[in-house]
Design a protein around this motif. Structure first.
Motif, short mmCIF file in Angstrom:
data_model
loop_
_atom_site.label_atom_id
_atom_site.label_comp_id
_atom_site.label_asym_id
_atom_site.label_seq_id
_atom_site.Cartn_x
_atom_site.Cartn_y
_atom_site.Cartn_z
N ARG A 213 0.83 7.13 -6.60
CA ARG A 213 -0.52 8.09 -6.81
C ARG A 213 0.22 9.57 -6.23
O ARG A 213 -0.30 10.52 -6.88
CB ARG A 213 -1.57 7.74 -5.75
N ALA A 214 1.11 9.68 -5.25
CA ALA A 214 1.30 11.08 -4.74
C ALA A 214 2.08 11.47 -5.83
O ALA A 214 2.02 12.69 -5.91
CB ALA A 214 2.18 10.89 -3.53
N LEU A 215 2.81 10.80 -6.57
CA LEU A 215 3.65 11.56 -7.62
C LEU A 215 2.87 11.84 -9.00
O LEU A 215 3.20 12.14 -9.97
CB LEU A 215 4.65 10.41 -8.25
N CYS B 289 -8.29 10.24 -11.18
CA CYS B 289 -7.29 11.14 -11.23
C CYS B 289 -7.01 11.95 -9.83
O CYS B 289 -6.21 11.75 -9.24
CB CYS B 289 -7.31 12.29 -12.22
N ALA B 290 -8.34 12.06 -9.13
CA ALA B 290 -8.19 12.65 -7.81
C ALA B 290 -7.79 11.69 -6.69
O ALA B 290 -7.54 12.24 -5.51
CB ALA B 290 -9.74 13.25 -7.50
N ASP B 291 -7.73 10.42 -6.94
CA ASP B 291 -7.41 9.41 -5.93
C ASP B 291 -6.02 9.40 -5.56
O ASP B 291 -5.19 8.77 -6.51
CB ASP B 291 -8.12 7.98 -6.43
N ARG B 292 -5.54 10.06 -4.58
CA ARG B 292 -4.11 10.10 -4.08
C ARG B 292 -3.64 8.96 -3.19
O ARG B 292 -2.40 8.74 -2.58
CB ARG B 292 -3.68 11.45 -3.72
N TRP C 40 0.87 -1.15 0.22
CA TRP C 40 -0.04 -0.05 -0.15
C TRP C 40 0.81 1.21 -0.02
O TRP C 40 0.27 2.33 -0.50
CB TRP C 40 -1.04 -0.07 1.15
N ASP C 41 2.11 1.10 0.30
CA ASP C 41 3.03 2.17 0.54
C ASP C 41 3.25 2.61 -1.03
O ASP C 41 3.68 3.82 -1.45
CB ASP C 41 4.40 2.11 1.21
N VAL C 42 3.51 1.43 -1.97
CA VAL C 42 3.86 1.53 -3.09
C VAL C 42 2.57 2.21 -3.90
O VAL C 42 3.03 3.23 -4.56
CB VAL C 42 4.14 0.16 -3.68
N PHE C 43 1.49 1.74 -3.60
CA PHE C 43 0.38 2.43 -4.22
C PHE C 43 0.29 4.06 -3.95
O PHE C 43 -0.05 4.81 -4.86
CB PHE C 43 -1.16 1.77 -3.80
N LYS C 44 0.42 4.24 -2.69
CA LYS C 44 0.37 5.70 -2.22
C LYS C 44 1.37 6.35 -2.98
O LYS C 44 1.24 7.77 -3.54
CB LYS C 44 0.33 5.80 -0.64
N GLY C 45 2.40 6.13 -2.98
CA GLY C 45 3.75 6.69 -3.55
C GLY C 45 3.47 6.97 -4.73
O GLY C 45 3.92 8.05 -5.47
#
Ligand SMILES: Cc1cc2nc3c(=O)[nH]c(=O)nc-3n(C[C@H](O)[C@H](O)[C@H](O)COP(=O)(O)OP(=O)(O)OC[C@H]3O[C@@H](n4cnc5c(N)ncnc54)[C@H](O)[C@@H]3O)c2cc1C
Length: 406
Positions: free
Chosen positions: A60-62, A129-132, A53-58
């Motif tokens: 998306r954050a970029l 797109c809005a999902d970070r 989940w850290d990978v998904f978040k990272g």
């Protein structure tokens, strides 16, 4: 990526983005991939608190999930230099190929949604797109337990048609059947790009394409698949039992339209695979090169021995050929989305995946016994590469299909 890279003269902005992606790749993805690979039970890969989940978040954050979605839906498609998109995908493959595929596939239904000008689909692309945080995850559900290569070859054998069938009843389609355990992100996806049979009398040529949420009644999942390579990539089946979807979700209800445009899908999927696995080939080379400079045998670093030097040069030659070829193909196909070159995309997928497997295998030889040890990354890279020659179509089957586009 490493010291022996040619400067491609991309803009300072692109270089800055690539530095960020490299940091994310090497500081988040690579260690997460190693950790996830070592979990004995694939259920733990997707557990709450997993580094997945850290990978998904990272990612998306970029904003990397928005790269193929137009500005009108909140994406970055028009902002990015096409070479940036290619180098980003290569860098993600360099970091961890299985996770790179998971991230890429997670965008697929939403990238497609952005192409359809209906209010539902445009809104879906905007929400994505809005999902970070990684709340919305896509998958591409095509393979079925009884139909793998049949999907790659298509063809006119009427005895063989998709087992997942959709029947129009009023304003809804009713879906029945099962997509195979090989669907990437299959047990964690919230949405699917789903291939179904609409007209069984036409075999594989009677298909339709839907974009659907996966939380509807009548949809269930199998267990996460336990496999040899790309273990951080979640995979699992999706089962449909009288699942009802609004008619509008069948974004392509016309088999003839799909048959006429199937080359675009083939070029897109194979193009992505080509870049990611060219990245893995380079990663395996870099590991072997670094190891050969520090491992001493016969009183000198093993890179001083002629057979090791020659082996490294051959690996470098092949990895560079795969990277150059994948980049050239992808640049052309990104500039020609309506008429991409299918043969070049499939040739590049085959070349990159075969090269990644060759380079990782040779790297293992250079590492000697340590190449087999789990404390070094090589045996994982080899397993990840080996899977890629079957992934998204067995290379031979893709090659047979591609010849129809020559
Ligand atoms: C890592 C990974 C990720 C994947 N991700 C996805 C995904 O996201 N979504 C999805 O839907 N699927 C996915 N797949 C499934 C993949 O597309 C299939 O595994 C592939 O198409 C092969 O199908 P199969 O495994 O059923 O093999 P089969 O079709 O059973 O083939 C077995 C062997 O027979 C050969 N063969 C079969 N038919 C013919 C023929 N007519 N002529 C000559 N030779 C033939 C094949 O080349 C192969 O060597 C993934 C697979 C892998 C390994």
């Amino acid at each position: 990526m490493s010291g022996h890279d040619i400067d491609l003269n991309v803009s300072p902005e692109t270089k800055a983005v690539l530095r960020e992606v490299k940091r994310f790749g090497m500081e988040v993805m690579r260690p997460a991939g190693i950790q996830l690979d070592r979990l004995a039970d694939p259920v733990d890969v997707i557990a709450q608190g997993s580094v997945l989940w850290d990978v998904f978040k990272g990612f998306r954050a970029l904003g990397l999930h928005t790269m193929q979605i137009p500005r009108a839906c909140g994406g970055l498609a028009e902002e990015k230099d096409p070479m940036a998109a290619i180098l980003i995908a290569e860098q993600l493959g360099y970091a961890d190929a299985g996770l790179a595929i998971s991230m890429g596939v997670s965008c697929m239904p939403f990238n497609y949604a952005a192409m359809f000008p209906t209010p539902e689909m445009q809104q879906l692309a905007r929400d994505f797109c809005a999902d970070r945080d990684g709340r919305m995850i896509g998958c591409w559900a095509i393979t079925e337990p009884d139909h793998g290569t049949d999907w790659s070859l298509g063809g006119g054998n009427l005895k063989c048609g998709p087992s997942v069938k959709a029947v129009l009843q009023g304003n809804e389609y009713i879906i029945n059947g099962e997509k195979s355990a090989w669907v990437s992100n299959g047990t964690i996806a919230t949405h699917a790009l789903l291939h179904v049979s609409l007209d069984p009398s036409r075999g594989m040529q009677g298909q339709g394409l839907a974009i659907i949420p996966l939380d509807l009644p009548g949809i269930s999942r199998g267990k996460p698949l336990d496999k040899m390579g790309q273990r951080p990539l979640n995979q699992g089946s999706i089962i449909f039992e009288d699942a009802r979807i609004p008619k509008e979700y069948m974004v392509i209800p016309y088999p003839d339209f799909i048959n006429a445009s199937s080359g675009q899908g083939l070029a897109m999927v194979n193009g992505g695979m080509a870049i990611v696995f060219a990245g893995l080939a380079k990663a395996a080379f870099d590991e072997a090169y670094a190891y050969a400079r520090q491992r001493v045998q016969g009183g000198v670093p093993i890179i001083e021995h002629a057979p090791i030097k020659l082996k490294l040069m051959k690996m470098f030659e092949r990895a560079e050929a795969a990277r150059a070829n994948a980049r050239r193909m992808a640049l052309y196909n990104l500039a020609n989305p309506l008429a991409p070159s299918v043969v070049h995309a499939v040739a590049a997928k085959c070349l990159s995946t075969e090269t990644a497997t060759f380079v990782a295998s040779e790297a293992m030889q250079i590492f000697g016994g340590y190449g087999l040890a789990r404390e070094f990354p090589i045996e994982k890279m080899y397993r990840d590469a080996r899977a890629s020659m079957i992934e998204d179509g067995v290379n031979d089957a893709l090659a047979m299909k591609a010849m129809e586009y020559m």
